[in-house]
Design an enzyme around this catalytic site. Structure first.
Site, PDB file in Angstrom:
ATOM      1  N   HIS A 266       0.794  -1.229   0.000  1.00 43.53           N
ATOM      2  CA  HIS A 266       0.000   0.000   0.000  1.00 43.53           C
ATOM      3  C   HIS A 266       0.826   1.278   0.000  1.00 43.53           C
ATOM      4  O   HIS A 266       0.370   2.301   0.499  1.00 43.53           O
ATOM      5  CB  HIS A 266      -0.928   0.005   1.216  1.00 43.53           C
ATOM      6  CG  HIS A 266      -2.023  -1.001   1.121  1.00 43.53           C
ATOM      7  ND1 HIS A 266      -3.083  -1.046   1.990  1.00 43.53           N
ATOM      8  CD2 HIS A 266      -2.235  -2.009   0.234  1.00 43.53           C
ATOM      9  CE1 HIS A 266      -3.891  -2.029   1.660  1.00 43.53           C
ATOM     10  NE2 HIS A 266      -3.390  -2.639   0.602  1.00 43.53           N
ATOM     11  N   ASP A 300      -1.086  -8.338  -4.439  1.00 45.69           N
ATOM     12  CA  ASP A 300      -1.348  -9.409  -3.469  1.00 45.69           C
ATOM     13  C   ASP A 300      -0.884 -10.781  -3.928  1.00 45.69           C
ATOM     14  O   ASP A 300      -1.625 -11.763  -3.845  1.00 45.69           O
ATOM     15  CB  ASP A 300      -2.834  -9.413  -3.074  1.00 45.69           C
ATOM     16  CG  ASP A 300      -3.188  -8.176  -2.260  1.00 45.69           C
ATOM     17  OD1 ASP A 300      -2.736  -8.083  -1.116  1.00 45.69           O
ATOM     18  OD2 ASP A 300      -3.893  -7.290  -2.782  1.00 45.69           O
TER      19      ASP A 300
HETATM   20  C1  RNT Z   1      -6.925  -4.161   0.580  1.00 46.86           C
HETATM   21  C2  RNT Z   1      -6.345  -4.384   1.932  1.00 46.86           C
HETATM   22  C3  RNT Z   1      -7.133  -5.280   2.835  1.00 46.86           C
HETATM   23  C4  RNT Z   1      -7.705  -6.492   2.141  1.00 46.86           C
HETATM   24  C5  RNT Z   1      -8.356  -7.507   3.050  1.00 46.86           C
HETATM   25  C6  RNT Z   1      -9.131  -8.535   2.310  1.00 46.86           C
HETATM   26  O1  RNT Z   1      -6.089  -3.471  -0.260  1.00 46.86           O
HETATM   27  O2  RNT Z   1      -5.037  -4.842   1.819  1.00 46.86           O
HETATM   28  O3  RNT Z   1      -6.365  -5.628   3.926  1.00 46.86           O
HETATM   29  O4  RNT Z   1      -6.741  -7.138   1.379  1.00 46.86           O
HETATM   30  O5  RNT Z   1      -9.118  -6.844   3.985  1.00 46.86           O
HETATM   31 ZN    ZN Z   2      -4.082  -5.503   3.620  1.00 44.02          ZN
END
Ligand code: RNT
Ligand code: ZN
Length: 422
Positions: A266, A300
């Site tokens: 992030h 992710d």
């Molecule tokens: C999204 C965040 C969050 C989610 C989860 C599923 O960008 O990283 O943490 O991935 O809540």
């Molecule tokens: Zn997250």
């Protein structure tokens, strides 16, 4: 398949090599017992949850791509998968649930209606499996999240709905913590933001602050519940502005003594979460991590033993902050065996912590303090070829879980016998 004896022999050789650098590998293995990894339940089913039988991840700027067979479609399957994962891991794990994973038993329960009873079977399961739980409100995959704003929505009806949801999540999380005698981290992440350049960022952020103040008005004992908030830089469809930015939550957390969650997907690609840890810990009691792997964006991918995760683990260990950092994982790759994704990712995270604990920190620090920068660099480089894999193998063997590549065959078997039949 290596024998216990040969694993031990290899460990003895490794032990000698580390001992020559004043690193006690037996003591390091003791410390590994303190490292608990919170397993995110959502890798098992591509963030679909169990609100409806055919639920899918939607909205929120996050995406699971791929259609590898075998995803968990019921609570029973998810539990079976997590139990399998747990059996292939040394060290302690917890389970991190999202609100959409409740045991709703075919009942239509909207997010502002969830109660402890919908999670009681999870609490009982966790107790039975000797695991702690963590929790998350689900502020996406819902019609009220479709216009891109939830807790910061200018629509009072929508904002109220999400405030109610998150309040209920805290109540559920605190009850989980009370029953399990183990504090639950409740992490708030919202997708709020806008695709194009907005003119009124300020009102959305003021509304988010107001919502959080309302949500946190009720206090729960810290021994049951830890409140955390997760910032983000951008998402798909919220490229121009994210309401819950790093500055926003850092400010809120410092002022209100909450936890901040660093998800290493992030931030700007050259920013290092590892570098942020010792800054945040000057002002906050505890942190939460979402350890992930961003490939070009917040993609992710499954965690691997890369530089980024090494620095995160090193900075926690170097700051002697293992007790203050809650370690969670966050990735969801639907293009490969999901059990394999869990085990590979957790093992990579564990190896990162082991690698950090095996560092001759005192020597490195002494070099640094006396301006011996060549020596510091050389030793850091040498540590990369030391036999930490042998130490990890021994750690697996001590914990009676498959060593090295042995887990691959076991997961292939599980795929054939269980996942392919779903
Ligand atoms: C999204 C965040 C969050 C989610 C989860 C599923 O960008 O990283 O943490 O991935 O809540
Ligand atoms: Zn997250």
């Amino acid at each position: 398949m290596a024998t216990k004896e040969s694993i031990k022999k290899a460990y003895q050789l490794a032990k000698e090599q580390y001992k020559a650098l004043n690193v006690d590998t037996d003591a390091v293995l003791e410390k590994m017992k303190d490292i608990t990894i919170s397993l995110h339940c959502w890798q098992s089913d591509d963030v679909a949850g169990f609100e409806t039988p055919d639920a899918e991840l939607s909205g929120g700027g996050i995406q699971a791509t791929g259609n590898y067979p075998g995803k968990a479609r019921t609570i029973a399957q998810l539990r079976q998968d997590i139990e399998k994962v747990k059996s292939l891991l040394p060290g302690k794990v917890r389970l991190n649930l999202h609100a959409i994973y409740g045991d709703f038993k075919n009942e239509k329960v909207d997010r502002d209606q969830i109660e402890v009873r919908h999670f009681q079977s999870w609490i009982d399961w966790a107790k039975k499996n000797g695991m702690g739980l963590d929790f998350n409100p689900t502020c996406f995959s819902h019609p009220y999240a479709d216009d891109g704003f939830t807790l910061s929505s200018k629509n009072p009806k929508i904002r109220k709905f999400w405030v109610e949801h998150v309040k209920r999540c805290r109540k559920i999380a605190a009850e989980m913590g009370r029953q399990l005698k183990n504090p639950v981290v409740n992490n708030i992440w919202i997708p709020d933001g806008s695709k194009d350049v907005p003119v009124d960022r300020n009102t959305h952020r003021a509304l988010l602050k107001k919502s959080l103040d309302e949500i946190f008005a009720i206090e729960y004992p810290k021994k049951y519940l830890k409140d955390s908030m997760e910032s983000k830089l951008f998402g798909i469809g919220s490229e121009a502005m994210t309401v819950g930015s790093h500055e926003f939550y850092m400010g809120y957390a410092v002022k209100n003594n909450k936890l901040i969650c660093f998800d290493n997907g992030h931030f700007h690609p050259t920013e290092q979460v590892g570098d942020k840890i010792s800054s945040a810990l000057q002002f906050l009691d505890e942190l939460l991590l979402h350890v992930t792997r961003a490939v070009r964006w917040d993609s992710d991918h499954v965690v691997i033993f890369n530089d980024e995760i090494q620095l995160i683990a090193q900075e926690i260990v170097r700051a002697n902050a293992l007790k203050r950092v809650n370690i969670g994982l966050d990735y969801f790759d639907a293009s490969l065996n999901r059990i394999g994704a869990y085990v590979t990712g957790v093992r990579a995270a564990q190896v990162a912590f082991l690698f950090a604990l095996l560092e001759p920190f005192d020597t490195l620090k002494a070099y640094e303090e006396s301006g011996k920068y060549f020596e510091r660099l050389a030793l850091l480089e040498l540590m990369k070829t030391k036999p930490f894999g042998m130490v990890y193998d021994y750690y697996c063997s001590l914990n009676n879980v498959p060593v090295a590549e042995d887990y691959i065959g076991i997961i292939q078997k599980y795929e054939k016998e269980v996942l392919k039949k779903r």
